[in-house]
Design a protein around this motif. Structure first.
Motif, short mmCIF file in Angstrom:
data_model
loop_
_atom_site.label_atom_id
_atom_site.label_comp_id
_atom_site.label_asym_id
_atom_site.label_seq_id
_atom_site.Cartn_x
_atom_site.Cartn_y
_atom_site.Cartn_z
N LYS B 95 5.52 7.88 -4.83
CA LYS B 95 6.23 7.58 -3.59
C LYS B 95 7.23 6.45 -3.82
N GLN B 102 12.53 -1.33 11.92
CA GLN B 102 12.12 -0.37 12.94
C GLN B 102 12.63 -0.76 14.32
N ARG B 110 12.14 2.92 15.23
CA ARG B 110 11.00 3.78 15.48
C ARG B 110 11.28 4.55 16.75
N GLN B 116 8.03 8.16 14.66
CA GLN B 116 8.66 8.28 13.34
C GLN B 116 9.81 7.29 13.22
N LEU B 117 10.04 6.84 11.99
CA LEU B 117 11.21 5.99 11.75
C LEU B 117 12.43 6.88 11.55
N ILE B 139 7.88 9.09 0.60
CA ILE B 139 8.44 7.76 0.82
C ILE B 139 7.48 6.96 1.67
N GLN B 140 7.32 5.70 1.31
CA GLN B 140 6.53 4.79 2.16
C GLN B 140 7.46 3.72 2.70
N LYS B 142 8.23 0.27 4.49
CA LYS B 142 7.66 -1.04 4.78
C LYS B 142 8.65 -1.75 5.69
N VAL B 143 8.20 -1.99 6.91
CA VAL B 143 9.10 -2.62 7.86
C VAL B 143 9.20 -4.11 7.55
N MET B 144 10.41 -4.63 7.62
CA MET B 144 10.56 -6.07 7.39
C MET B 144 11.63 -6.64 8.31
#
Lengths: 450, 331
Positions: B95, B102, B110, B116-117, B139-140, B142-144
């Motif tokens: 991945k 988001q 989101r 879903q993003l 794909i993973q 990661k929200v930042m």
């Protein structure tokens, strides 16, 4: 204002003012006390007054004790319970709002109902708690904070809902603001209010157990005076017994024995109600609060979607309080629990905590491993093995332990109230009997001097 | 009704006595609760007039922040990344880990109805996953926050950051950037009907931007001295503007367009006053990955995928669709 008219000139004898009267009385008493009958008369009056005074003080003191005990059941404990319910409802509302957000789409009906119920319960309990804070400024400050911020919180949540329904991410921002308000202002105020109310309950319990020193001293003084009078009379008149004084002494001894026994029993009952009731409830309440905080952190970590390291760190810290080795909240509550049933309930709760920790770990592994949707499903889905169900079971068990403890408290404290039944009129009647006995006894002796 | 003179005198003296006794202590109404001001709720982590980040090192040397590394020729086929490459490691991990947002409508957000993003940046990240795996779902995300981007790249918690990330010379010191995939520029968002058109009109007023963004720096350094208000997420700025806690939001036009799309009472004003070339962030050391990402960008621009994605998210938001940015390379 004191208006003493000056002695009028021209009169032979200056008129005595009001102020002169006590001095005259004292002189009279002193003069009569010089003779045996006079002294006997003075002693008799003093004994009657002392009996009545002791009876009055005892009755008032016991009446106060009785109402302190009753007040524990009808007022102090319910208020403490109401304020812990405020915390519980608010915290659950926060976690439920986050869960509903995670569920996506329109809010699932059961989550919506749960949130609405939480808010309604918080509001209803807040009015109960508010009715009680007069004169306790620190409690008043917390109630003010809650009453002012709760409508703001619900407003933000509703705005978030409106935006969510339109598919705009502004909803998430409003929800974050709402949750921040909850955590920064509402929950700390609710927690503070609840600790104040529990402290007030504990203080009232200590007051209910306090020994009535003044009354005890009066009773002992009266008893001593009665015995001394009888010894004096025996020496003076060579008669062994004076029926009246014996009756008086007997009734005082009876009042003393009855009062001491009842107070001792009542004090023991209140103490039991405190230890196996209130203390156990307090620990179970704390455990419930910790569990609620953990649940909120669990859902908020998923809402943050990779940016929730703080929530997860807080979860880890809280875990120690609920399931740490040896000295955790549940273990301590279990030690204090008085009956096997409650101990079993808490045992199940401890096992459920372990299950939940296992599920949570799986949720984190899924989320950290990229399976976000599966992590969400496990955390908020309605599978019986999911985190939502496990948490609900834990919450239910803790509620059961709290309710058992509350019942225990009411049982013990009512027993304390029952132990005091009839004591107030009893003491009053015995005091009157003592006074009558003294009067009869002294009059009989006085008659012999005529 | 007429009063006899004597009566009048009597009445007057009574009134005088009453007035005199009233002077001694004027009774006041008792207020059980006095609330004079309300503290408004504010987004978590908001900071008014934050201390500027300590400029640790000397200012970065002048550079062309849009110039990136040339893609390999030919590009490796999906599922067949060259051994020893960063892409190979990602392929073996199964991945792509992408740092995204988001909360920024249209770029990375989101969708509350599906959980879903979605967005233009999300599409770019999925393009890279497709180029590596032949599968857009491997794909993973990661929200930042804006402030979390550089630390995530420096600590190699993510493979790429696709998050309205402006390439600057300062940032090139710590991370690598792909070629520009979108050209944005800073503007102002205000309530419709406001007379403000530029930052010059906002001296002493509160202006919102995200922490560690290029925008907050621009606001803080502006000569009209607006008061910068720093938040964690862009959507927090929207909340504060709607709640009347800031006078304006100032950041990249497309981020502002996303806010205006959520609230028709808001409007973008004034000219675009900074260039903000968006690049995809890649950790330093993964230079092969930078070239690969640039190759993916070229492919998607050539295939029309970039234009389709633009039309889907940004079509009609800010004038007609511009031509895709032409990549520039250092060699």
């Amino acid at each position: 204002m004191v208006t003493v008219s000056p002695p009028e000139p021209g009169t032979d004898q200056p008129r005595k003012g009001v102020l002169g009267m006590p001095a005259t009385a004292v002189r009279h008493v002193r003069r009569s006390a010089a003779s045996t009958p006079g002294r006997l008369f003075v002693i008799g009056v003093a004994l009657v007054l002392l009996s009545l005074l002791t009876g009055l003080a005892g009755a008032i003191g016991l009446q106060q004790k009785q109402s302190t005990v009753d007040n524990l059941i009808t007022h102090r404990e319910p208020v403490a319970a109401a304020s812990q319910q405020i915390y519980r409802s608010l915290s659950d509302a926060d976690a439920t709002a986050a869960s509903a957000f995670l569920a996506g789409g329109t809010m699932p009906e059961e989550l919506r109902d749960r949130y609405d119920l939480d808010i309604a319960q918080a509001g209803a309990n807040l009015t109960k708690a508010a009715a009680d804070v007069a004169g306790v400024p620190e409690a008043e400050a917390q109630v003010d904070q809650l009453a002012q911020q709760l409508p703001v919180y619900t407003g933000l949540v509703e705005t978030a809902r409106a935006y969510n329904r339109q598919g705009f991410p502004a909803g998430a921002a409003y929800l974050r603001e709402a949750s921040g308000l909850m955590r920064a202002k509402l929950l700390p105020a609710a927690q503070e209010l609840y600790s104040i109310d529990f402290r007030r309950l504990a203080d009232a319990q200590a007051q209910a157990r306090a020994f009535p020193w003044v009354t005890a001293a009066l009773v002992l003084a009266l008893l001593g005076a009665l015995v001394a009078t009888q010894l004096y009379l025996t020496r003076r008149t060579n008669r062994l017994l004076n029926i009246g004084l014996v009756v008086a002494t007997g009734s005082v001894v009876l009042a003393l024995a009855w009062g001491s026994a009842s107070l001792l029993i009542a004090s023991n009952d209140v103490a039991d109600g405190h230890d196996s009731g209130t203390r156990q409830v307090e620990l179970a309440v704390q455990a419930r609060i910790v569990a609620l905080k953990m649940r909120a952190n669990e859902t908020l970590t998923l809402v943050a979607r990779g940016d929730g390291a703080d929530y997860e760190a807080e979860w880890q810290d809280l875990t120690a309080e609920l399931a740490g080795d040896g000295d955790n909240l549940l273990a301590r509550a279990q030690e204090l629990a008085a009956d096997q049933e409650t101990r079993d309930v808490l045992e199940t709760a401890r096992a459920t905590v372990d299950d939940w920790l296992g599920v949570h770990q799986k949720v984190r592994e899924l989320d950290d491993g990229g399976a976000y949707q599966q992590a969400v499903d496990l955390a908020i889905g309605d599978s019986p093995e999911g985190a939502a169900a496990t948490f609900a079971e834990l919450d239910g068990k803790l509620l059961e332990a709290i309710n058992n403890g509350r019942t225990r408290f009411v049982t013990e404290t009512s027993a304390a109230g029952n132990a005091l039944t009839g004591l107030v009129p009893g003491v009053a009647v015995l005091a009157v009997v003592a006074a009558v006995g003294v009067t009869m006894g002294v009059r009989e002796r006085l008659r012999e001097y005529r | 009704m007429r009063l006899a003179r004597g009566n009048r005198v009597a009445l007057l003296s009574v009134a005088l006595v009453v007035a005199l006794s009233a002077c001694a202590s004027v009774p006041k109404p008792v207020d059980l609760a006095t609330v004079d001001s309300v503290e408004r709720p504010s987004p978590v982590g908001v900071e008014v007039n934050p201390a500027p980040p300590s400029t640790s090192a000397a200012p970065a040397p002048d550079c062309d922040p849009t110039a990136s590394l040339r893609p390999p020729d030919p590009m490796p086929a999906p599922g067949a990344m060259p051994s020893g490459s960063t892409m190979r490691e990602i392929q073996e991990a199964g991945k792509l880990v992408a740092g995204v947002d988001q909360n920024t409508y249209l770029f990375g957000f989101r969708d509350p109805t599906t959980n879903q993003l979605e967005g233009f940046d999300i599409d770019r990240a999925r393009d890279i996953a497709e180029a590596i795996f032949g599968d857009r779902t491997k794909i993973q995300f990661k929200v930042m926050t804006s402030a979390g981007r550089i630390p995530a790249l420096v600590n190699e918690e993510v493979d790429v950051v696709v998050r309205t990330f402006t390439a600057t010379c300062q940032r090139w010191e710590e991370v690598n950037f792909s070629a520009t995939y979108f050209m944005a520029g800073q503007r102002l968002l205000v309530e419709r009907g406001s007379e403000v058109t530029t930052l010059d009109d906002l001296g002493g007023e509160k202006v919102c931007a995200a922490e560690a963004s290029t925008s907050i720096k621009t606001i803080a350094e502006h000569e009209a001295e607006p008061v910068p208000v720093q938040v964690e997420n862009w959507s927090d700025c929207l909340v504060m503007l709607q709640q009347g806690q800031v006078a304006a939001v100032s950041t990249d036009n497309v981020i502002l367009a996303g806010m205006a799309a959520q609230d028709p009472n808001l409007t973008m004003v004034g000219p675009t006053f900074t260039p903000e070339p968006y690049g995809i962030g890649v950790p330093k050391g993964n230079e092969d990955m930078v070239g690969f990402v640039n190759g993916v960008l070229e492919q998607t621009i050539a295939s029309g995928e970039w234009a389709r994605s633009y039309d889907r998210w940004l079509g009609g938001i800010d004038g007609p669709r511009p031509a895709p940015p032409t990549p520039t390379y250092r060699d």
